[in-house]
Every structure is written in C-alpha cells, then in structure tokens.
Design an enzyme around this catalytic site. Structure first.
Site, PDB file in Angstrom:
ATOM      1  N   LYS A  47       0.768  -1.361   0.178  1.00 30.99           N
ATOM      2  CA  LYS A  47      -0.167  -0.105   0.032  1.00 30.99           C
ATOM      3  C   LYS A  47       1.005   0.996   0.007  1.00 30.99           C
ATOM      4  O   LYS A  47       0.543   2.048   0.909  1.00 30.99           O
ATOM      5  CB  LYS A  47      -0.967   0.249   1.490  1.00 30.99           C
ATOM      6  CG  LYS A  47      -1.854  -0.937   1.040  1.00 30.99           C
ATOM      7  CD  LYS A  47      -2.916  -0.977   2.323  1.00 30.99           C
ATOM      8  CE  LYS A  47      -3.944  -2.224   2.089  1.00 30.99           C
ATOM      9  NZ  LYS A  47      -3.314  -3.446   2.521  1.00 30.99           N
ATOM     10  N   ARG A  48       1.835   1.423  -0.657  1.00 35.19           N
ATOM     11  CA  ARG A  48       2.727   1.975  -0.745  1.00 35.19           C
ATOM     12  C   ARG A  48       2.005   3.686  -2.172  1.00 35.19           C
ATOM     13  O   ARG A  48       1.180   3.425  -2.773  1.00 35.19           O
ATOM     14  CB  ARG A  48       3.834   1.731  -1.721  1.00 35.19           C
ATOM     15  CG  ARG A  48       5.233   1.163  -0.942  1.00 35.19           C
ATOM     16  CD  ARG A  48       4.851   1.443   0.504  1.00 35.19           C
ATOM     17  NE  ARG A  48       6.346   0.678   0.995  1.00 35.19           N
ATOM     18  CZ  ARG A  48       6.151   0.127   2.289  1.00 35.19           C
ATOM     19  NH1 ARG A  48       5.099   0.190   2.634  1.00 35.19           N
ATOM     20  NH2 ARG A  48       7.411  -0.846   3.020  1.00 35.19           N
TER      21      ARG A  48
END
Length: 279
Positions: free
Chosen positions: A96-97
């Site tokens: 989830k960057r």
C-alpha cells in the site's frame, strides 16, 4: 515481454480464481504454536508456501508483518518471494505504498524492478496523493511486466469519508480512481495489468466498475465477513474480473499442511461456484 495481466489471466485459468494472503500476525503465530520472532516467522512462511505455493494462482504477503522484525524479517520476505516464484505462484506484495516524485519511483524500483531482491509480480498502492502521483510506479510496472492494484473502495469504516466524497465534477473520489485506472488498461488484451482493490464486504456501492478491463482484488472474504455469494452484489457485471482473496480463513487451518491445502481448496471451490454463476 509478457504483461502481468496476461500472466494473471493464465494463472487463474490454470489454478483457479484465488489469492491467499500471508499475514503472520502475532496472534496467528501463537495459534500455530510458534514464537513471535524471526524463527517463528520463517517457519510459518515456509509451511504456507510448501502447502499452497504450487496450487494457488496468487499469493499476497503483507509486508508489515515482515517489516516489524527489521532486516531479518525482510530477509524472510525475500526468501518467501523466491520460494513462491520457484513454485509458480504469482506474488502480490501488499505494501500500500503511495508518495510523489523520486520517492514513489524508489518504491517502484524496490518492488517492480527485476534487479531488486524484493521483486514481485505486483504491488498494492494508495492513490490519495492523487492517482497521477503513482505514475512512476505505473511506468516501472509497464516496463518490466508488473502490475499495480490501487485502493478504490476499501471495507474499513474510515475509508468511506474519503473514498465516497464527491468532487466538483460530481464523481466520488473512488469513481475518479476507477476511471483513471480504466484509462491505463484501455485496449489491453486479455486483461490489463492495473487493478483495483475493492473490499468484499462493501456491499452495493453505486460505482461503475464495468470498464476497468483489469483485475479487481476482493479482500475480506471468510473470517472478515465477506462471502463469495456476496461478490455479485459488490461487483455486478464486473464479476468476471474479480480475484477473490482469503487470509485468516485459510491460514487458520494451519499449521498442518494438509489442513492449509484443504482450506484453500474449499475457498477455491466456493469462489469458482460464485464466479461461474455470472450471467
């Protein structure tokens, strides 16, 4: 070079529509009788990989549960990635960057460049600095045949206040994300490489997912309350593009490898039945 969308399409055809998460949180390690340390983490991951790595289309390690052990935990993650690749599973790293400029480019290099020890087939990404901020991630994925799954409609209650907020053009934030990812996949065959994350528990949302032309990851099945039968309500006509994802429902059947395999097979059978019922 084969695209991620093409590899995913083939993997699902060969192994079935199922993604299994590797989420070695402390409670699960304890339930397996393992110590909450790097040794326990390594034993957990090796058991899961050996049980399902040669039969599940996609495996999704959650990076945070490795990162909490520092460099040795990341070493286990790298080893897990190598083992999964050897067994033919596609690897979706749940990180989830999301960032801007050189920072998001560095994230892309870390996960989507084949020269990296943490190179995987696809990653999850957060679009809340603007979908355009993820452009370096999209370009790196395209260059190396990778994929990106962008958060759209998540099942956590806090998400709705942002994702369903309405902009000046009358679209929700989520629909804007959906539409921009759809543009990236335009004309791709047999499936685009840029997907969306839509929780299996969000219910009917009123959002249009029909033009995405890419994979729709549906986490939250099983222990989190989502059901394969409920996927039709969430996805409607887009159901054929759904990649159902289980974690605790499968992992809770360990540490016995046969139990893990049986749980994965049950989940897959339920997903096949739900997805085959479309139309």
């Amino acid at each position: 070079m084969e695209t991620f969308g093409a590899r995913l399409h083939r993997a699902v055809a060969e192994r079935g529509p199922l993604c299994v998460g590797i989420d070695p949180h402390p409670g699960l390690l304890a339930a397996w009788g393992l110590t909450d340390d790097v040794d326990g983490l390594d034993r957990f991951c090796r058991t899961v990989v050996e049980a399902i790595g040669d039969r599940v289309a996609v495996v999704k390690p959650q990076s945070a549960f490795f990162e909490r052990f520092g460099s040795r935990g990341l070493g286990v993650l790298e080893s897990t990635i190598r083992q999964l690749r050897d067994l033919g599973a596609l690897i979706l790293l749940d990180v989830k960057r999301g960032d801007i400029g050189s920072t998001v480019a560095a994230y892309a290099s870390a996960y989507l460049d084949p020269s990296s020890p943490m190179y995987v087939d696809a990653v999850t990404a957060s679009p809340y600095l603007g979908v355009g901020s993820l452009a370096p991630m999209f370009s790196t994925a395209a260059e190396h045949g990778g994929g990106v799954f962008v958060l759209a409609l998540t099942s956590n209650p806090e998400g709705a206040s942002v994702q369903r907020a309405v902009g000046a053009d009358g679209r929700t934030v989520a629909q804007t994300v959906i539409d921009e990812i759809s543009q990236l996949n335009s004309g791709a065959e047999p499936l685009g490489s840029f997907g969306l994350v839509v929780g299996a528990t969000v219910g009917e949302t009123g959002h249009d997912l029909g033009s995405v032309n890419g994979p729709l990851l549906a986490p939250g099945l099983g222990a989190q309350g989502g059901t394969p039968a409920g996927l039709r309500t969430v996805f409607g006509a887009a159901l054929p593009s759904v990649l159902p994802s289980y974690s605790r429902e499968v992992l809770g059947a360990g540490p016995d490898p046969d139990g893990l395999r049986a749980a994965a097979e049950r989940a897959l059978a339920e997903c096949r039945s739900a997805l085959d019922a479309v139309g």
